[in-house]
Design an enzyme around this catalytic site. Structure first.
Site, PDB file in Angstrom:
ATOM      1  N   PRO A 570       0.834  -1.206   0.000  1.00  0.00           N
ATOM      2  CG  PRO A 570       0.181  -0.877   2.215  1.00  0.00           C
ATOM      3  CD  PRO A 570       0.909  -1.835   1.321  1.00  0.00           C
ATOM      4  N   GLY A 571       0.231   2.421  -0.091  1.00  0.00           N
ATOM      5  CA  GLY A 571       0.952   3.687   0.032  1.00  0.00           C
ATOM      6  C   GLY A 571       1.897   3.955  -1.122  1.00  0.00           C
ATOM      7  CB  CYS A 596       2.435  -3.242  -7.650  1.00  0.00           C
ATOM      8  SG  CYS A 596       1.350  -4.171  -8.750  1.00  0.00           S
ATOM      9  CD  GLN A 600       3.395   2.278  -7.414  1.00  0.00           C
ATOM     10  OE1 GLN A 600       3.431   2.684  -6.247  1.00  0.00           O
ATOM     11  NE2 GLN A 600       2.392   1.543  -7.886  1.00  0.00           N
ATOM     12  CB  ILE A 647       0.769   5.132  -7.458  1.00  0.00           C
ATOM     13  CG1 ILE A 647       0.138   5.787  -6.213  1.00  0.00           C
ATOM     14  CG2 ILE A 647       2.000   5.911  -7.898  1.00  0.00           C
ATOM     15  CD1 ILE A 647       1.005   5.683  -4.978  1.00  0.00           C
ATOM     16  CG  HIS A 684      -0.431  -8.194  -7.875  1.00  0.00           C
ATOM     17  ND1 HIS A 684      -0.172  -8.525  -6.574  1.00  0.00           N
ATOM     18  CD2 HIS A 684      -0.554  -6.834  -7.899  1.00  0.00           C
ATOM     19  CE1 HIS A 684      -0.153  -7.428  -5.829  1.00  0.00           C
ATOM     20  NE2 HIS A 684      -0.387  -6.387  -6.619  1.00  0.00           N
ATOM     21  CD  GLU A 686       1.085 -11.764  -6.817  1.00  0.00           C
ATOM     22  OE1 GLU A 686       0.326 -10.986  -6.221  1.00  0.00           O
ATOM     23  OE2 GLU A 686       1.922 -11.384  -7.662  1.00  0.00           O
TER      24      GLU A 686
END
Length: 708
Positions: A570-571, A596, A600, A647, A684, A686
């Site tokens: 997250p974040g 992911c 970033q 994001i 993702h 997976e």
């Protein structure tokens, strides 16, 4: 010991013995050379189907109908006593001409003299009039004593005014039933296996001590197989049907055609088919005279218990997918098809009409609508319909009013059957009829004769059809018939035994690519990190997963990884202090893979920028356009993958030697810096949404090869 006294004066004694195991192999093998039957269910569906095995061999009595002539014949000395009692019962029933012959009795039922109201149609004189007399003569409360066997399609012509358009072969029989006196019952849910044995008495005679064996006839496989259907002939039948739809003569129709295969052994065929294609009605019948039926039918015809009558019309078909994800998309397509929904709607409306003839007003109900049933090659939509028989109606009335199911004929039923008679190239014989059990206790359990091979002279004949509507596409409907028949044709001669082992995703992806590799997986408080680590372990890697915040230099010295993976999370990257770790990884020249949030972090570390989606994409599939790069080697130009992010980076926001190699519109979905051995994806690998074709496993495998 349980005893019964029947209306015709036959005394019955039943003994029950517990079997030490569930193996009915010996009985199945006996049925290959002697008259008998094996029925099983390979499906568990609450309120509809349960798993069981039923079997019998060497029945003492056989009932055969050819048109309106019904022969009841003893097959051994035990049967002669029973036939004597049944002959007396048939004479008393006043059903037509009854005559004795050496080993049996013959009843010829005349045509009805007067017009019969539709409400009483099932009571008019037919071959079933003789069968009803036999059932009434031996009526008792035993749940397994009754007549087992097959009901042919041509029986319907005793009720429907449809002239034959083609000659019937001389060896054709319309009905073959066996009265079994030794029945094997395996309840796979309760884990019990029992054998029920019956003794009979009539007058001063008893069957006690008499042998149960009947005539033995060896099975002989065929040397040659007839040619199959000519391509395009069935499609032409579809085109003729479309003209009938356009004229308003038909709403739907289900013509079929025959395909052939050699059969090495009916009993082995049954066992292979049961393993490879589990179905609610799996069966093997040795009907005598060198004729067998082997099938795995998906559809209940008529089942009666007490006053309850139920059916499960099937219509709506699509091929199984390559994996569960593909299955799900196929199910969505099937459920979303107006054509497939129309097919089942018409079938169920006709089925409800059939029940309304014999059921209590208002009792006919749809219990389940467009329920999904999964088979080895196909997915079907199924309705479940029930009614309560009105006073004066019994299981035979329920059976006859449904004859034959709209799912194998069409609607309006009589006109559809006339079209079938005129346009199919050969008589249906057993196809479209039923197999099963008619109990002396008034019960009935029958399945439609679909996905069935009729075996004679060592050749398995498989007939398959498709439900046609005005919007049917001729070539597609012909292809559907071949798909339906394929499982039987492939198993008949031994082509399939147990289902072939399914290759692992790693095998599909080209084999393990990380044997002996040490991977450090950095967890950014993510909910998918363990599955991501498992993918690397499947490739043979030794994976150590650490929560973020560790001392980079000390940990890297200790673990000495060959590859570092930055997990999703997250974040934003700053929330996890990713820059310091990436600095250390760059200084050491270690390979890195980001997922992911990891992507970033790598974009920002290289001097790039990030943006925020107008709408987040969490747990959504995305159709990713591949623009190159080693991560996607061996994958198609478009890949469906799982998105979990708000994001993102655009192509012009990616800097520092990274090249975007995949995108969705202006959203970068993969970046690569091969010279640094740094790679990342904004999806993702997976997730189950990236599982089709083992794409996620292949991406991990490609990464491991690129970073070796």
């Amino acid at each position: 010991m349980t005893t019964y006294e029947t209306p015709c004066g036959v005394a019955i004694r039943r003994a029950v013995e517990e079997l030490p195991d569930w193996d009915l192999t010996e009985v199945v093998q006996r049925v290959e050379t002697r008259r008998g039957g094996v029925l099983s269910s390979g499906m568990e569906y609450p309120g509809r189907y349960s798993r069981f095995h039923l079997a019998y061999a060497d029945p003492p009595v056989e009932v055969v109908a050819r048109g309106r002539t019904v022969d009841v014949r003893s097959l051994n000395e035990r049967g002669s006593l029973i036939v004597d009692a049944l002959a007396d019962a048939l004479r008393r029933a006043d059903i037509g001409t009854v005559s004795r012959h050496d080993d049996g009795v013959r009843a010829v039922v005349p045509e009805p003299a007067d017009r019969v109201p539709e409400e009483e149609r099932s009571k008019q004189p037919t071959a079933f009039t003789a069968l009803r007399a036999l059932l009434e003569a031996l009526a008792c409360d035993d749940p397994y004593l009754g007549f087992w066997g097959a009901f042919g399609y041509d029986l319907a012509y005793q009720f429907e005014p449809i002239p034959f358009a083609k000659d019937r072969p001389g060896d054709a029989r319309d009905l073959v039933l066996h009265l079994a006196d030794e029945v094997y019952v395996v309840d796979r849910k309760r884990e019990t296996a029992l054998v029920y044995r019956y003794e009979f008495g009539y007058g001063d005679r008893r069957t006690d001590g008499l042998g149960r064996e009947t005539e033995k006839r060896a099975y002989v496989a065929a040397d040659e197989v007839p040619a199959g259907p000519v391509p395009g002939v069935y499609a032409d039948t579809v085109r003729r049907a479309k003209e009938e739809f356009k004229a308003g003569n038909l709403f739907e129709v289900v013509p079929g055609h025959e395909m052939y295969a050699a059969c090495d052994s009916p009993s082995a065929f049954y066992e292979r088919l049961r393993r490879a294609n589990p179905a609610p009605y799996e069966f093997l019948f040795n009907l005598g005279d060198g004729e067998y039926l082997v099938g795995a039918s998906p559809e209940m015809f008529v089942r009666v218990q007490g006053e309850r009558v139920e059916t499960c019309p099937i219509s709506g078909t699509i091929a199984r997918g390559d994996d569960p994800l593909h299955d799900a998309s196929q199910i969505a397509e099937l459920i979303g098809s107006p054509k497939e929904e129309s097919e089942l709607t018409m079938c169920t409306d006709v089925d409800r009409n059939d029940k309304a003839r014999v059921c209590v007003p208002g009792s006919v109900k749809v219990l389940g609508r467009r329920q999904i049933e999964m088979y080895s090659r196909l997915i079907h939509t199924v309705d479940h319909v029930e009614g309560r028989l009105r006073e004066g109606m019994d299981a035979l009335d329920a059976f006859l009013t449904h004859m034959w199911s709209v799912t194998v004929t069409g609607a309006p039923k009589t006109w559809a059957m006339r079209f079938i008679e005129e346009h199919e190239t050969t008589p249906r014989r057993w196809y479209g009829g039923a197999v099963g059990f008619v109990g002396l206790d008034g019960s009935m359990n029958t399945g439609l004769t679909l996905r069935t091979a009729q075996i004679r002279d060592g050749v398995a004949c498989v007939r398959a059809g498709a439900t046609l509507l005005y919007d049917s596409e001729p070539d597609a409907e012909e292809a559907e018939t071949h798909l339906k028949a394929r499982a039987l044709l492939e198993t008949a001669a031994g082509g399939i035994g147990a289902a072939a082992p399914t290759p692992t995703p790693i095998e599909v992806a080209g084999g393990p690519a990380g044997v002996g590799r040490r991977v450090l997986l950095v967890d950014h408080e993510d909910s998918f990190v363990n599955t991501l680590g498992d993918y690397f372990r499947q490739h043979g890697c030794e994976v150590t997963t650490l929560r973020f915040g560790f001392d980079a230099a000390e940990t890297l010295d200790e673990i000495d990884p060959d590859l570092v993976v930055l997990s999703p999370g997250p974040g934003r990257p700053d929330d996890f202090g990713t820059a310091a770790l990436l600095d250390e990884l760059a200084r050491r020249g270690l390979p890195v893979f980001g997922v992911c949030l990891g992507l970033q972090a790598m974009v920002e570390h290289a001097g790039g920028e990030l943006s925020l989606l107008d709408q987040p994409s969490h747990g959504k599939p995305g159709n990713i356009k591949v623009m190159g790069g080693g991560l996607f080697d061996g994958l198609p130009d478009e890949v469906t993958a799982a998105r979990y992010h708000s994001i993102y980076a655009t192509p012009d926001q990616v800097r520092g030697g990274f090249a975007p190699t995949a995108a969705i519109d202006d959203v970068v979905m993969a970046i690569e810096a091969p010279s640094k051995r740094w790679f990342a994806v904004q999806f993702h690998p997976e997730s189950i949404l990236t599982a089709a074709g083992a794409h996620g496993h292949r991406i991990i495998g490609n990464l491991l090869r690129l970073t070796a």
